[in-house]
Write a protein that holds these residues in place. Structure first.
Motif, mmCIF file in Angstrom:
data_model
loop_
_atom_site.group_PDB
_atom_site.id
_atom_site.type_symbol
_atom_site.label_atom_id
_atom_site.label_comp_id
_atom_site.label_asym_id
_atom_site.label_seq_id
_atom_site.Cartn_x
_atom_site.Cartn_y
_atom_site.Cartn_z
ATOM 1 N N GLY A 157 0.813 -1.211 0.000
ATOM 2 C CA GLY A 157 0.000 0.000 0.000
ATOM 3 C C GLY A 157 0.849 1.264 0.000
ATOM 4 O O GLY A 157 0.549 2.223 -0.713
ATOM 5 N N LEU A 158 1.918 1.257 0.776
ATOM 6 C CA LEU A 158 2.803 2.424 0.793
ATOM 7 C C LEU A 158 3.490 2.611 -0.556
ATOM 8 O O LEU A 158 3.721 3.743 -0.992
ATOM 9 N N THR A 159 3.787 1.514 -1.234
ATOM 10 C CA THR A 159 4.342 1.602 -2.585
ATOM 11 C C THR A 159 3.341 2.255 -3.532
ATOM 12 O O THR A 159 3.704 3.116 -4.349
ATOM 13 N N MET A 160 2.070 1.867 -3.422
ATOM 14 C CA MET A 160 1.035 2.455 -4.274
ATOM 15 C C MET A 160 0.841 3.932 -3.951
ATOM 16 O O MET A 160 0.591 4.741 -4.857
ATOM 17 N N LEU A 161 0.975 4.309 -2.680
ATOM 18 C CA LEU A 161 0.862 5.725 -2.312
ATOM 19 C C LEU A 161 1.982 6.536 -2.966
ATOM 20 O O LEU A 161 1.724 7.607 -3.530
ATOM 21 N N CYS A 162 3.199 6.034 -2.906
ATOM 22 C CA CYS A 162 4.322 6.745 -3.543
ATOM 23 C C CYS A 162 4.104 6.862 -5.048
ATOM 24 O O CYS A 162 4.364 7.907 -5.646
ATOM 25 N N GLY A 190 1.213 6.883 -6.608
ATOM 26 C CA GLY A 190 0.133 7.844 -6.827
ATOM 27 C C GLY A 190 0.609 9.280 -6.703
ATOM 28 O O GLY A 190 0.231 10.145 -7.502
ATOM 29 N N LEU A 191 1.438 9.551 -5.714
ATOM 30 C CA LEU A 191 1.964 10.904 -5.545
ATOM 31 C C LEU A 191 2.872 11.299 -6.708
ATOM 32 O O LEU A 191 2.859 12.454 -7.154
ATOM 33 N N GLN A 192 3.635 10.346 -7.217
ATOM 34 C CA GLN A 192 4.471 10.629 -8.387
ATOM 35 C C GLN A 192 3.613 10.947 -9.603
ATOM 36 O O GLN A 192 3.945 11.833 -10.396
ATOM 37 N N GLU A 193 2.506 10.241 -9.767
ATOM 38 C CA GLU A 193 1.612 10.503 -10.896
ATOM 39 C C GLU A 193 0.968 11.885 -10.766
ATOM 40 O O GLU A 193 0.773 12.568 -11.765
ATOM 41 N N PHE A 194 0.635 12.304 -9.541
ATOM 42 C CA PHE A 194 0.103 13.648 -9.343
ATOM 43 C C PHE A 194 1.138 14.703 -9.724
ATOM 44 O O PHE A 194 0.805 15.743 -10.284
ATOM 45 N N GLN A 195 2.412 14.438 -9.409
ATOM 46 C CA GLN A 195 3.469 15.381 -9.773
ATOM 47 C C GLN A 195 3.637 15.487 -11.285
ATOM 48 O O GLN A 195 4.044 16.524 -11.796
ATOM 49 N N LYS A 196 3.306 14.412 -12.008
ATOM 50 C CA LYS A 196 3.394 14.411 -13.469
ATOM 51 C C LYS A 196 2.119 14.942 -14.114
ATOM 52 O O LYS A 196 1.970 14.895 -15.325
ATOM 53 N N ASN A 197 1.163 15.434 -13.305
ATOM 54 C CA ASN A 197 -0.138 15.932 -13.751
ATOM 55 C C ASN A 197 -0.983 14.862 -14.438
ATOM 56 O O ASN A 197 -1.746 15.149 -15.352
ATOM 57 N N LYS A 198 -0.860 13.619 -14.003
ATOM 58 C CA LYS A 198 -1.710 12.523 -14.461
ATOM 59 C C LYS A 198 -2.682 12.204 -13.332
ATOM 60 O O LYS A 198 -2.499 11.278 -12.561
ATOM 61 N N LYS A 199 -3.725 13.009 -13.247
ATOM 62 C CA LYS A 199 -4.624 12.931 -12.104
ATOM 63 C C LYS A 199 -5.465 11.653 -12.090
ATOM 64 O O LYS A 199 -5.732 11.105 -11.028
ATOM 65 N N GLY A 200 -5.857 11.146 -13.235
ATOM 66 C CA GLY A 200 -6.661 9.927 -13.280
ATOM 67 C C GLY A 200 -5.922 8.735 -12.712
ATOM 68 O O GLY A 200 -6.438 7.995 -11.858
ATOM 69 N N THR A 201 -4.709 8.531 -13.158
ATOM 70 C CA THR A 201 -3.895 7.427 -12.655
ATOM 71 C C THR A 201 -3.534 7.646 -11.197
ATOM 72 O O THR A 201 -3.501 6.696 -10.407
ATOM 73 N N GLY A 202 -3.282 8.887 -10.828
ATOM 74 C CA GLY A 202 -2.966 9.200 -9.436
ATOM 75 C C GLY A 202 -4.100 8.840 -8.498
ATOM 76 O O GLY A 202 -3.884 8.235 -7.450
ATOM 77 N N LEU A 259 -6.466 6.681 -9.069
ATOM 78 C CA LEU A 259 -6.607 5.217 -9.062
ATOM 79 C C LEU A 259 -5.620 4.592 -8.080
ATOM 80 O O LEU A 259 -5.989 3.718 -7.285
ATOM 81 N N LEU A 260 -4.384 5.025 -8.112
ATOM 82 C CA LEU A 260 -3.368 4.476 -7.211
ATOM 83 C C LEU A 260 -3.647 4.845 -5.757
ATOM 84 O O LEU A 260 -3.404 4.042 -4.856
ATOM 85 N N ILE A 261 -4.189 6.039 -5.522
ATOM 86 C CA ILE A 261 -4.568 6.416 -4.158
ATOM 87 C C ILE A 261 -5.727 5.539 -3.680
ATOM 88 O O ILE A 261 -5.776 5.135 -2.514
ATOM 89 N N GLY A 262 -6.652 5.220 -4.574
ATOM 90 C CA GLY A 262 -7.745 4.305 -4.225
ATOM 91 C C GLY A 262 -7.237 2.910 -3.895
ATOM 92 O O GLY A 262 -7.705 2.275 -2.943
ATOM 93 N N VAL A 263 -6.269 2.423 -4.658
ATOM 94 C CA VAL A 263 -5.656 1.125 -4.372
ATOM 95 C C VAL A 263 -4.943 1.176 -3.021
ATOM 96 O O VAL A 263 -5.014 0.222 -2.239
ATOM 97 N N PHE A 264 -4.270 2.287 -2.742
ATOM 98 C CA PHE A 264 -3.621 2.472 -1.441
ATOM 99 C C PHE A 264 -4.644 2.377 -0.309
ATOM 100 O O PHE A 264 -4.414 1.685 0.692
ATOM 101 N N ALA A 265 -5.772 3.054 -0.456
ATOM 102 C CA ALA A 265 -6.807 3.043 0.589
ATOM 103 C C ALA A 265 -7.343 1.633 0.806
ATOM 104 O O ALA A 265 -7.533 1.194 1.947
#
Length: 77
Positions: free
Chosen positions: A37-42, A44-56, A58-64
């Motif tokens: 889960g912590l891997t998925m959080l990292c 997701g945060l990287q995807e947000f930094q790349k401005n890929k909000k959809g994938t971000g 999704l990964l935050i949801g997988v983390f949760a």
């Protein structure tokens, strides 16, 4: 920094999964889910930094979901 954390969490999760598969001892499965889960959080945060909000998101949801599963597993043991 996130890349290093993601690598560390991934290695720990794979090591715990490998240990469980080799020894058929699944007592550390909750910890494996936690680090996965912590891997998925990292990720997701990287995807947000790349401005890929959809994938971000999704990964935050997988983390949760993985955190929910890990907490449930900790409650059982």
């Amino acid at each position: 920094m996130l890349k290093i954390l993601q690598l560390i969490f991934s290695i720990i999760a794979v090591a715990l999964a490998g240990y469980g598969l080799i020894t058929k001892d699944f007592q550390f499965q909750a910890y494996m889910m936690l680090f996965l889960g912590l891997t998925m959080l990292c990720s997701g945060l990287q995807e947000f930094q790349k401005n890929k909000k959809g994938t971000g998101w999704l990964l935050i949801g997988v983390f949760a979901f993985l955190m929910f599963v890990a907490i449930q597993s900790f409650m059982v043991y």
